[in-house]
Design a protein around this motif. Structure first.
Motif, PDB file in Angstrom:
ATOM      1  N   SER A   5       0.825  -1.207   0.000  1.00  0.00           N
ATOM      2  CA  SER A   5       0.000   0.000   0.000  1.00  0.00           C
ATOM      3  C   SER A   5       0.863   1.262   0.000  1.00  0.00           C
ATOM      4  CB  SER A   5      -0.936  -0.010   1.213  1.00  0.00           C
ATOM      5  OG  SER A   5      -0.203   0.048   2.407  1.00  0.00           O
ATOM      6  N   GLU A   6       0.205   2.356  -0.302  1.00  0.00           N
ATOM      7  CA  GLU A   6       0.888   3.653  -0.399  1.00  0.00           C
ATOM      8  C   GLU A   6       1.474   4.081   0.939  1.00  0.00           C
ATOM      9  OE1 GLU A   6      -2.117   6.375  -1.725  1.00  0.00           O
ATOM     10  OE2 GLU A   6      -2.111   5.579  -3.751  1.00  0.00           O
ATOM     11  N   LEU A   7       2.582   4.805   0.855  1.00  0.00           N
ATOM     12  CA  LEU A   7       3.201   5.400   2.033  1.00  0.00           C
ATOM     13  C   LEU A   7       3.057   6.912   1.906  1.00  0.00           C
ATOM     14  CD1 LEU A   7       4.788   4.541   4.566  1.00  0.00           C
ATOM     15  CD2 LEU A   7       6.884   4.957   3.271  1.00  0.00           C
ATOM     16  N   TRP A   8       2.485   7.534   2.946  1.00  0.00           N
ATOM     17  CA  TRP A   8       2.224   8.977   2.933  1.00  0.00           C
ATOM     18  C   TRP A   8       3.113   9.679   3.946  1.00  0.00           C
ATOM     19  CZ3 TRP A   8      -3.553   7.886   4.255  1.00  0.00           C
ATOM     20  CH2 TRP A   8      -4.216   7.393   3.141  1.00  0.00           C
ATOM     21  N   ASP A   9       3.582  10.883   3.606  1.00  0.00           N
ATOM     22  CA  ASP A   9       4.220  11.746   4.599  1.00  0.00           C
ATOM     23  C   ASP A   9       3.127  12.309   5.495  1.00  0.00           C
ATOM     24  OD1 ASP A   9       6.899  11.562   3.752  1.00  0.00           O
ATOM     25  OD2 ASP A   9       6.579  13.091   2.203  1.00  0.00           O
ATOM     26  N   LEU A  10       3.420  12.425   6.769  1.00  0.00           N
ATOM     27  CA  LEU A  10       2.489  13.056   7.706  1.00  0.00           C
ATOM     28  C   LEU A  10       2.878  14.516   7.882  1.00  0.00           C
ATOM     29  CD1 LEU A  10       2.156  10.250  10.402  1.00  0.00           C
ATOM     30  CD2 LEU A  10       0.522  10.864   8.608  1.00  0.00           C
ATOM     31  N   VAL A  11       1.854  15.360   7.977  1.00  0.00           N
ATOM     32  CA  VAL A  11       2.048  16.794   8.166  1.00  0.00           C
ATOM     33  C   VAL A  11       1.159  17.268   9.309  1.00  0.00           C
ATOM     34  CG1 VAL A  11       2.679  17.190   5.743  1.00  0.00           C
ATOM     35  CG2 VAL A  11       0.285  17.401   6.442  1.00  0.00           C
ATOM     36  N   ASP A  12       1.467  18.450   9.835  1.00  0.00           N
ATOM     37  CA  ASP A  12       0.584  19.020  10.853  1.00  0.00           C
ATOM     38  C   ASP A  12      -0.531  19.801  10.174  1.00  0.00           C
ATOM     39  OD1 ASP A  12       1.573  21.580  10.179  1.00  0.00           O
ATOM     40  OD2 ASP A  12       2.790  21.771  11.986  1.00  0.00           O
TER      41      ASP A  12
ATOM     42  N   PRO B  89       5.786  19.315   7.473  1.00  0.00           N
ATOM     43  CA  PRO B  89       6.131  17.895   7.645  1.00  0.00           C
ATOM     44  C   PRO B  89       6.448  17.547   9.094  1.00  0.00           C
ATOM     45  CG  PRO B  89       7.328  18.847   5.791  1.00  0.00           C
ATOM     46  CD  PRO B  89       6.670  19.990   6.513  1.00  0.00           C
ATOM     47  N   LEU B  90       5.964  16.379   9.512  1.00  0.00           N
ATOM     48  CA  LEU B  90       6.226  15.896  10.871  1.00  0.00           C
ATOM     49  C   LEU B  90       7.425  14.959  10.921  1.00  0.00           C
ATOM     50  CD1 LEU B  90       2.554  15.197  12.011  1.00  0.00           C
ATOM     51  CD2 LEU B  90       4.025  17.129  12.660  1.00  0.00           C
ATOM     52  N   GLY B  91       7.986  14.621   9.746  1.00  0.00           N
ATOM     53  CA  GLY B  91       9.144  13.729   9.717  1.00  0.00           C
ATOM     54  C   GLY B  91       8.775  12.272   9.948  1.00  0.00           C
ATOM     55  N   ARG B  92       7.496  11.940   9.738  1.00  0.00           N
ATOM     56  CA  ARG B  92       7.031  10.559   9.898  1.00  0.00           C
ATOM     57  C   ARG B  92       6.159  10.201   8.708  1.00  0.00           C
ATOM     58  NH1 ARG B  92       4.250  11.517  15.585  1.00  0.00           N
ATOM     59  NH2 ARG B  92       2.687  11.935  14.041  1.00  0.00           N
ATOM     60  N   THR B  93       5.973   8.917   8.510  1.00  0.00           N
ATOM     61  CA  THR B  93       5.111   8.446   7.428  1.00  0.00           C
ATOM     62  C   THR B  93       4.009   7.555   7.998  1.00  0.00           C
ATOM     63  OG1 THR B  93       6.543   6.551   7.013  1.00  0.00           O
ATOM     64  CG2 THR B  93       6.932   8.532   5.669  1.00  0.00           C
ATOM     65  N   HIS B  94       3.031   7.292   7.136  1.00  0.00           N
ATOM     66  CA  HIS B  94       1.925   6.408   7.498  1.00  0.00           C
ATOM     67  C   HIS B  94       1.590   5.552   6.285  1.00  0.00           C
ATOM     68  CE1 HIS B  94      -1.738   5.096   9.538  1.00  0.00           C
ATOM     69  NE2 HIS B  94      -2.361   5.251   8.370  1.00  0.00           N
ATOM     70  N   ARG B  95       1.430   4.255   6.494  1.00  0.00           N
ATOM     71  CA  ARG B  95       1.030   3.355   5.418  1.00  0.00           C
ATOM     72  C   ARG B  95      -0.485   3.413   5.272  1.00  0.00           C
ATOM     73  NH1 ARG B  95       4.041   0.686   2.565  1.00  0.00           N
ATOM     74  NH2 ARG B  95       5.751   0.658   4.042  1.00  0.00           N
TER      75      ARG B  95
END
Length: 168
Positions: free
Chosen positions: A2-9, A14-20
């Motif tokens: 599945s897609e990997l997304w950058d997390l933002v506030d 950018p929060l420097g983390r990702t979410h699948r």
């Protein structure tokens, strides 16, 4: 996979983390970017697409849209999604930001792109059909419940700006 997304506030930083995409627990207070392009021909008609039957909101209308992948800017994602779904290629620098809507887990960016008369080649995995329609048709479809659900709020918030940009 599945897609990997950058997390933002909430401001898009950018929060420097990702979410699948398929991971069930979306981090509280985080967002991912969702993007769309309203493509406008010289005659003022806009490119609309009908979602494939196997997708969420099956056979509902929308502007080509999708999530930004990890490492992509909003503009890069908008150009990629438009090309993937419809075969229409635009220059990221030519995109005009209509506006941003804060959704439950996403920041949604709507862009406008002016084109001559490109060939449209829908990806059948994403799009069941595509058509060039007057912008008023988009709003009539929204009122009739024919647009994908998230578009009701998006067009309520960005519709006046979108119409003004199309007509300018």
């Amino acid at each position: 996979m599945s897609e990997l997304w950058d997390l933002v506030d909430e401001t898009g930083r950018p929060l420097g983390r990702t979410h699948r995409r398929d991971d069930p627990a979306f981090p509280e207070g985080a967002f991912h970017l969702v993007v769309s392009v309203c493509v406008v021909r010289r005659d003022g008609r806009v490119l609309t697409s009908r979602r494939a039957a196997v997708k969420d909101w099956p056979l509902s209308w929308e502007f080509p849209a999708g999530s930004a992948l990890a490492g992509e800017t909003s503009r890069q994602a908008a150009v990629r999604e438009l090309a993937e779904e419809t075969g229409v290629v635009v220059d990221p620098a030519a995109l005009v930001l209509v506006g941003r809507v804060r959704e439950e887990q996403a920041l949604f960016d709507l862009y406008l792109a002016r084109v001559d008369d490109p060939a449209v080649v829908p990806d059948p995995a994403e799009v069941s059909e595509a058509e060039w329609a007057p912008v008023d048709t988009v709003f009539a479809r929204t009122a009739a419940g024919e647009m994908a659900g998230p578009w009701v709020r998006r067009l309520r918030e960005l519709g006046d700006t979108l119409r003004a940009l199309i007509r300018s």
